[in-house]
Scaffold this motif. Sequence first.
Motif, PDB file in Angstrom:
ATOM      1  N   PRO A 461      24.451 -51.145  -0.160  1.00  0.00           N
ATOM      2  CA  PRO A 461      24.090 -52.265   0.703  1.00  0.00           C
ATOM      3  C   PRO A 461      24.909 -52.306   1.982  1.00  0.00           C
ATOM      4  O   PRO A 461      26.045 -51.842   2.037  1.00  0.00           O
ATOM      5  N   ALA A 462      24.286 -52.910   3.008  1.00  0.00           N
ATOM      6  CA  ALA A 462      24.988 -53.068   4.283  1.00  0.00           C
ATOM      7  C   ALA A 462      26.258 -53.872   4.074  1.00  0.00           C
ATOM      8  O   ALA A 462      26.288 -54.841   3.332  1.00  0.00           O
ATOM      9  N   SER A 474      27.668 -54.624  -6.893  1.00  0.00           N
ATOM     10  CA  SER A 474      27.438 -55.576  -7.977  1.00  0.00           C
ATOM     11  C   SER A 474      27.433 -57.004  -7.464  1.00  0.00           C
ATOM     12  O   SER A 474      26.677 -57.854  -7.951  1.00  0.00           O
ATOM     13  N   THR A 475      28.254 -57.286  -6.459  1.00  0.00           N
ATOM     14  CA  THR A 475      28.280 -58.634  -5.898  1.00  0.00           C
ATOM     15  C   THR A 475      26.928 -58.988  -5.285  1.00  0.00           C
ATOM     16  O   THR A 475      26.362 -60.060  -5.541  1.00  0.00           O
ATOM     17  N   VAL A 476      26.384 -58.055  -4.488  1.00  0.00           N
ATOM     18  CA  VAL A 476      25.095 -58.303  -3.841  1.00  0.00           C
ATOM     19  C   VAL A 476      23.984 -58.386  -4.885  1.00  0.00           C
ATOM     20  O   VAL A 476      23.071 -59.221  -4.789  1.00  0.00           O
ATOM     21  N   LEU A 477      24.034 -57.526  -5.924  1.00  0.00           N
ATOM     22  CA  LEU A 477      23.025 -57.572  -6.982  1.00  0.00           C
ATOM     23  C   LEU A 477      23.033 -58.918  -7.701  1.00  0.00           C
ATOM     24  O   LEU A 477      21.988 -59.520  -7.946  1.00  0.00           O
ATOM     25  N   ASN A 478      24.219 -59.406  -8.030  1.00  0.00           N
ATOM     26  CA  ASN A 478      24.304 -60.695  -8.722  1.00  0.00           C
ATOM     27  C   ASN A 478      23.824 -61.840  -7.834  1.00  0.00           C
ATOM     28  O   ASN A 478      23.182 -62.782  -8.312  1.00  0.00           O
ATOM     29  N   GLN A 479      24.123 -61.753  -6.539  1.00  0.00           N
ATOM     30  CA  GLN A 479      23.642 -62.792  -5.624  1.00  0.00           C
ATOM     31  C   GLN A 479      22.118 -62.781  -5.560  1.00  0.00           C
ATOM     32  O   GLN A 479      21.463 -63.837  -5.573  1.00  0.00           O
ATOM     33  N   PHE A 495      17.118 -58.742  -0.600  1.00  0.00           N
ATOM     34  CA  PHE A 495      16.410 -57.576  -1.131  1.00  0.00           C
ATOM     35  C   PHE A 495      16.299 -56.493  -0.061  1.00  0.00           C
ATOM     36  O   PHE A 495      16.407 -55.299  -0.354  1.00  0.00           O
ATOM     37  N   GLY A 496      16.097 -56.902   1.198  1.00  0.00           N
ATOM     38  CA  GLY A 496      16.015 -55.924   2.272  1.00  0.00           C
ATOM     39  C   GLY A 496      17.291 -55.114   2.390  1.00  0.00           C
ATOM     40  O   GLY A 496      17.250 -53.906   2.663  1.00  0.00           O
ATOM     41  N   ASP A 497      18.449 -55.756   2.157  1.00  0.00           N
ATOM     42  CA  ASP A 497      19.716 -55.027   2.210  1.00  0.00           C
ATOM     43  C   ASP A 497      19.862 -54.055   1.033  1.00  0.00           C
ATOM     44  O   ASP A 497      20.425 -52.968   1.175  1.00  0.00           O
ATOM     45  N   PRO A 538      25.621 -52.325 -18.303  1.00  0.00           N
ATOM     46  CA  PRO A 538      25.920 -53.725 -18.016  1.00  0.00           C
ATOM     47  C   PRO A 538      26.346 -53.915 -16.567  1.00  0.00           C
ATOM     48  O   PRO A 538      27.191 -53.201 -16.058  1.00  0.00           O
ATOM     49  N   THR A 539      25.743 -54.885 -15.871  1.00  0.00           N
ATOM     50  CA  THR A 539      26.076 -55.149 -14.481  1.00  0.00           C
ATOM     51  C   THR A 539      27.357 -55.954 -14.405  1.00  0.00           C
ATOM     52  O   THR A 539      27.448 -57.022 -15.006  1.00  0.00           O
ATOM     53  N   PRO A 540      28.376 -55.474 -13.709  1.00  0.00           N
ATOM     54  CA  PRO A 540      29.627 -56.214 -13.635  1.00  0.00           C
ATOM     55  C   PRO A 540      29.413 -57.544 -12.937  1.00  0.00           C
ATOM     56  O   PRO A 540      28.581 -57.671 -12.045  1.00  0.00           O
ATOM     57  N   PRO A 541      30.157 -58.591 -13.332  1.00  0.00           N
ATOM     58  CA  PRO A 541      30.041 -59.867 -12.627  1.00  0.00           C
ATOM     59  C   PRO A 541      30.566 -59.744 -11.212  1.00  0.00           C
ATOM     60  O   PRO A 541      31.297 -58.818 -10.876  1.00  0.00           O
TER      61      PRO A 541
END
Length: 548
Positions: A461-462, A474-479, A495-497, A538-541
Motif C-alpha cells: 500500500p501507498a 496489516s494496519t491498512v487491511l484491518n482498517q 481499497f484503491g490503495d 492469521p492477519t496481525p492486528p
Amino acid sequence: MTFMTWSDNYLTGIEAIDRQHKTLVAMINDAAPELAASPALDIKVALPLLDGLLDYVAGHFQTEERIMARSGIDSRHLQHHQAMHGEFHRQVLALRRRVESGDDIDGTELLRFLSNWLAFHILGEDQRMARELEAIAAGIAANEAYERTEGSKAEILQGANDVLVNALVNLFSQMTEQNRALAEKNAVLQAAHRELDNYRRTLEQQVEIRTAELRQAKEAAEAASHAKSRFLGTVSHELLTPLNAILGFAHLLEQAEIPPKAKEQANRIGAAGKRLQALLGDVLQFSRLEAGEVNIDYAPFQAATLLARLRERLAKSAYQKGLTLTCDCAPALPALLGDQHLLGLALEALANNAVKFTESGAVQLRVRLLDRNNNRLLLGFEVEDTGGGIAPERQHQLFGAFEQLDATTSRRFEGIGLGLAIASRLAKLLGGELTLDSTSGGGSVFRINLWLAAIDEQAVPAGSDAGQDWDATSTVLNQLKMELSQGNIVARKRFGDLRPFLSTLDAAAAQTMAQQIDNYAFDDALLTLNRITAALGPTPPADGPAAP
C-alpha cells in the motif's frame, strides 16, 4: 396359543367325517396366528389357506353326500346340505378373488368368517345330519327322522352354543395365563431396566468424577509445565546478564597486551562463554515457545536470501570440520510473505545439528516448490547431510525436549537436546510440519513443508515500504475490514490503495471485490476480502503482529 382346541364335543360319531373335521380345525389353527397378527392380509398366507379350503370342500362334501345317499336320508335334508355346501364354496372363491386382486382384507376378517362357518357347519349342520343318520339306522323312516331332527333343532343349536361357550372360556383361560406370564416377564424386564438405569447413573457419576480428576491432573500438569517454562526462562535470562559481562571482559583480555599463555586462557574463557550463551539462548527460546510467548511477524522475504544468510552463519563451523556447505533454491521463486526470522531459526537449528553430526562429506540447504494453489505455494525447506543417519526405531525420540540419542555421560557430542525440539515447535507455529527421512548409515534429510503466500514485493500500500514490512500492510487491511463492516464510504479509497497488493494474491477476486465496492455491496466485499487474505494465515492486528 391355539385358536380352536379340538374336543369330544365336536364329534359326530361318523369316523370319516370326524377325521376330516380334525384336519380342517388343524388347518385353521396353523393359519390363525398369522391372520390374527396381520392388519393387512398376507397373500402368501391367505392363498394356500383358501386353496386348502377349496380342496377340503370338494372332498368333505362328497364324503357327506355319499354317506347321506347310501343311508337314504330325506331329500329335503340332502337338498339343504347341498345348498349350504354350494354357498360356502361360493364364498371361499369370492374371498380368493379378492385376495388375488389385491383388495384390502384384514386378516381377522378371514379368521372370523372361518370360525363362524366352522361353528355353523361342525356344531350345527353336521350334528343334525348325524342325528338323522342315527335315527334311520335305528329303523325310523327317513321323513320321520327328518321331522324329529328339525323338531330338535333348538336342542342341537343349544348344544352348539354350549360348545362355543366352552371354547370361549378355554380361550379366555389361555389368554389369562399368557397375560400372567407376560406380566411376570414385564416385571422382570422393568427390574432389569431399573437396574440398568441405576448402573447408567452410577457410571455417569463415575465418569464425571474421573473427568474431574483428569481435568485437575491436566491443569496441574499444565501449571507445572508453565512453571517450568517460566523458571527456565527466568533463570536463562538472569544468567545471560552476568555471562555477557564475562564475555565482554574476555574480549577485552583477548585484545590486551598480555602474555601468550594468558591470552590463550582468555580465548578459552570466551569460547566457553559463547557456548554457554548459545545453550542459554536455546533454553530461553524453548521456554518462550512453551509459554506461547512467540509471535509471528509477517514480512516479505526471498527464500534464496534466507538460505544464503544461513550458509554464511554456518560457513566457519562447516569449514573447521572440512564439510562442503551448499545452497540449492528452486529457480524463479517469487517473494514470499511469512516470518523469515522464525523460519530461519528453525532451519539454523537443523543445519547446526547436521554439521555437528556429520564427520565428512557435505551439508546441503535446499528449498523446493512442491505444490501451488493460485498464489499459495507449498515449499519444502530441507537440510540434508551425509552423516551416520538415524535408525527408524529411534527417530521418535528426536523431537522431544532434552532428548538425545546418546544420553550417556561419555557421549561424544555436546548439547542439551533442544535444537530439534525448537525446530519442530517453530515449524508447527508457522503452520508447517517437520519431518525426517533417514536410515542408519545413509545420512538424513530434515524437511519443513510450509504453505506461504507469493506476493509482489513492490505491491504494498501507498505510504509503506519494505522496511515497514507486514505491519503497515496489516494496519491498512484491518482498517479496510472495519470500514467495510461499518458500510463506511471511505472503504472505496482504502481499497484503491490496497488493490495492487490484493491483486498479487488473487487477481480475479480483487476484480470481483472492486465491482462489489462500486455497487456499495460492502458486506459481500468483506467476505471476498476475507477469502483473499485467508492465504496469508492469521492477519496481525493493527497494533502489532499476531500471536500464533
